[in-house]
Design a protein around this motif. Structure first.
Motif, PDB file in Angstrom:
ATOM      1  N   LYS A 129      22.552  94.793  56.595  1.00 11.53           N
ATOM      2  CA  LYS A 129      21.675  94.953  57.764  1.00 11.53           C
ATOM      3  C   LYS A 129      21.439  96.448  58.051  1.00 11.53           C
ATOM      4  N   GLY A 130      22.498  97.217  57.907  1.00  8.41           N
ATOM      5  CA  GLY A 130      22.374  98.669  58.118  1.00  8.41           C
ATOM      6  C   GLY A 130      21.462  99.305  57.085  1.00  8.41           C
ATOM      7  N   PHE A 131      21.660  98.969  55.807  1.00  8.24           N
ATOM      8  CA  PHE A 131      20.836  99.575  54.754  1.00  8.24           C
ATOM      9  C   PHE A 131      19.355  99.219  54.958  1.00  8.24           C
ATOM     10  N   LEU A 132      19.108  97.957  55.333  1.00  8.95           N
ATOM     11  CA  LEU A 132      17.709  97.525  55.565  1.00  8.95           C
ATOM     12  C   LEU A 132      17.098  98.350  56.703  1.00  8.95           C
ATOM     13  N   ALA A 133      17.867  98.517  57.784  1.00  7.82           N
ATOM     14  CA  ALA A 133      17.341  99.265  58.931  1.00  7.82           C
ATOM     15  C   ALA A 133      17.050 100.713  58.545  1.00  7.82           C
ATOM     16  N   LEU A 134      17.833 101.246  57.601  1.00 11.50           N
ATOM     17  CA  LEU A 134      17.625 102.646  57.170  1.00 11.50           C
ATOM     18  C   LEU A 134      16.452 102.773  56.202  1.00 11.50           C
ATOM     19  N   GLY A 135      15.784 101.655  55.941  1.00  4.24           N
ATOM     20  CA  GLY A 135      14.579 101.706  55.093  1.00  4.24           C
ATOM     21  C   GLY A 135      14.849 101.392  53.641  1.00  4.24           C
ATOM     22  N   ALA A 136      16.001 100.768  53.340  1.00  8.96           N
ATOM     23  CA  ALA A 136      16.290 100.427  51.938  1.00  8.96           C
ATOM     24  C   ALA A 136      15.724  99.056  51.602  1.00  8.96           C
ATOM     25  N   ASP A 137      15.315  98.939  50.356  1.00  9.51           N
ATOM     26  CA  ASP A 137      14.967  97.642  49.797  1.00  9.51           C
ATOM     27  C   ASP A 137      16.267  97.138  49.163  1.00  9.51           C
ATOM     28  N   VAL A 138      16.694  95.942  49.565  1.00 11.53           N
ATOM     29  CA  VAL A 138      18.012  95.467  49.117  1.00 11.53           C
ATOM     30  C   VAL A 138      17.849  94.247  48.226  1.00 11.53           C
ATOM     31  N   ASP A 139      18.396  94.353  47.023  1.00  9.43           N
ATOM     32  CA  ASP A 139      18.424  93.201  46.111  1.00  9.43           C
ATOM     33  C   ASP A 139      19.890  92.806  45.990  1.00  9.43           C
ATOM     34  N   GLU A 140      20.251  91.677  46.615  1.00  7.29           N
ATOM     35  CA  GLU A 140      21.658  91.275  46.609  1.00  7.29           C
ATOM     36  C   GLU A 140      21.795  90.007  45.782  1.00  7.29           C
ATOM     37  N   THR A 141      22.639  90.022  44.773  1.00  5.66           N
ATOM     38  CA  THR A 141      22.892  88.823  43.980  1.00  5.66           C
ATOM     39  C   THR A 141      24.371  88.460  44.119  1.00  5.66           C
ATOM     40  N   GLU A 142      24.786  87.475  43.326  1.00  4.77           N
ATOM     41  CA  GLU A 142      26.209  87.101  43.369  1.00  4.77           C
ATOM     42  C   GLU A 142      27.091  88.169  42.750  1.00  4.77           C
ATOM     43  N   ASP A 143      26.474  89.067  41.965  1.00  4.12           N
ATOM     44  CA  ASP A 143      27.260  90.055  41.229  1.00  4.12           C
ATOM     45  C   ASP A 143      27.148  91.479  41.759  1.00  4.12           C
ATOM     46  N   TYR A 144      25.991  91.819  42.312  1.00 11.83           N
ATOM     47  CA  TYR A 144      25.796  93.229  42.675  1.00 11.83           C
ATOM     48  C   TYR A 144      24.862  93.369  43.862  1.00 11.83           C
TER      49      TYR A 144
END
Ligand code: EPU
Length: 422
Positions: A129-144
């Protein structure tokens, strides 16, 4: 592989010195990635979590030097790698701090999901949630987790955490240090290692205010510079040794600690009838009469730390009366209870977060197995209290967070041996 053998029942006596704080060191060392320059970090504990982290950083191109024991010099000038070795990352929890550091320095990160002590489900949604608010595009999988800037770019933001998460506070604070604009973290964690990390970052030129309160403000800067910084003493090692002293009815002076960090534990020990006295940087724990049962509830700092719940439970196993322990930070952080029962403890699980401990006159040595770091500390305390020999297996969990614990205890008169297993 090793095991500890403890011949219990001997009061601890003497003086012991506290090592640098694990949870501060594992936040500060990756934060050194933020600066294209040299950082000298002193009072770094020699524990396996720190060694793994340093291996990860070295693998990413950080130049490391060890000029003296407990001192690490890190030069991150030539680092280009934003994908730390996933196999090493999976070996420990705090490797998730690489996400914030890499996002802050390079705007990109590709970090495997962390491992570490699995005593509870440990989500990282607040970090994300923090990274998204800082303007990051987040790709979260089961591994990384993979992070990169969105089209609008990375920038400061106001983030209200759903719970005062230590890990999310660290990751957001570190990432925001070099981002344009102001970041405000509301409902921030207030633990001593948060303040230590902020002091470290500020010593490199960051502009962070409010660490240690609910609201942390980070005004992004364009550049940081190298620094020399000393890690604070370990609050949880201090507490574990205070508990061990009380548990053996010993007389121990714990040097090089910060007594104000220990107030929640000190208050509980005093309530139990243990004598605790403080100086500027030392605490003395002595017995006085019967130790009474008490009720303990874990809370975020400055409340009673969850990381001392397990060793405290061991101490209460022989207190006079019925104690309750409520764990409010991590659900089911109770994997040590079966092992304590094997040693003769009377403990009842009331629900997923509360246990009831009926004090017994004796605990008895038994073979027991460690399931996580602080469960290990609890079993050492129980072994020191028990009649007869306690064999403790899976000690590598203990090595993650306690530096030479058996040597420190032996110097206080404990009959504890570490034996290599083939
Ligand atoms: N939580 C979420 N989502 C998140 C983050 C946390 O739901 O995104 C929940 C957790 O599941 C937990 C609570 O919030 O129920 C608090 O978790 P927090 O994030 O504060 O813990 P952490 O960062 O995973 C650090 C320490 C732990 C310590 C806790 C609480 C480090 C490397 N670890 O963990 O230390 O127990 O804070 O103080 O700093 C230890 O040293 O043995 C240890 C486990």
């Amino acid at each position: 592989m090793a095991r500890y053998e403890i011949n219990g029942g001997k009061p601890l006596e003497g003086t012991v010195t506290i090592s640098g704080a694990k949870n501060a060191a594992v936040a500060i060392l990756p934060a050194a990635l933020l600066v294209s320059g040299k950082c000298r970090v002193e009072n770094v504990p020699d524990i396996s979590d720190v060694r793994i982290l340093l291996d990860i950083l070295e693998g990413m191109g950080v130049k490391l030097a060890y000029p003296e024991p407990h001192v690490v010099e890190l030069d991150s000038s030539e680092v280009q790698c934003t994908t730390p070795d996933p196999e090493l990352v999976k070996k420990m929890r705090a490797s998730y701090y690489l996400m914030g550091a890499l996002l802050g320095r390079f705007g990109h990160a590709h970090v495997a999901l962390p491992g570490g002590c699995n005593f509870a489900s440990r989500p990282i949604d607040q970090h994300i949630k923090g990274f998204l608010a800082l303007g990051a595009d987040v790709d979260e999988t089961e591994d990384y987790v993979a992070l990169k800037p969105t089209e609008e770019g990375l920038h400061g933001a106001r983030i209200t955490l759903d719970m005062a998460s230590v890990g999310a506070t660290v990751n957001i604070m570190v990432a925001a240090t070099l981002l344009p604009g102001q970041t405000v973290i509301e409902n921030a964690a207030k633990e001593p290692h948060i303040v230590d990390l902020a002091n470290f970052l500020n010593s490199m030129g960051a502009k962070i205010r409010g660490a240690g309160t609910d609201v942390i403000r980070v005004r992004g800067v364009q550049n940081l510079h190298g620094t020399t910084y000393t890690v604070i003493p370990d609050q949880i090692e201090t507490g574990t040794l205070m508990i061990a002293a009380a548990a053996t009815r010993g007389d121990v002076v714990i040097h090089g600690c910060i007594p104000t960090h220990m107030e929640a534990l000190t208050a509980k020990l005093l309530e139990m009838g243990v004598r605790v006295t403080e100086n500027d940087d030392s605490i003395r724990v002595r017995p006085q009469g019967v130790q009474r049962a008490v009720n303990v509830k874990t809370q975020v700092y400055p409340g009673f730390p969850t990381d001392l719940q397990q060793p405290m439970t061991s101490l209460l196993c022989m207190a006079n009366g019925v104690s309750t322990v409520s764990e409010t930070i991590f659900e089911r952080r109770f994997m040590h209870l079966d092992e304590l029962r094997r040693m003769g403890a009377h403990i009842k699980l009331m629900d997923h977060s509360t246990i009831l401990i009926e004090g017994v006159r004796e605990l008895y040595g038994a073979p027991v197995t460690v399931t996580d770091l602080r469960a290990g500390a609890a079993l050492i305390v129980a072994g020191l209290m028990a009649k007869g020999v306690t064999e403790i297996y899976e000690t590598s969990y203990i090595d993650r967070g306690y530096e030479r614990i058996e040597e420190k205890l032996r110097s206080l008169g404990a009959d504890i041996r570490r034996e290599k297993l083939s």
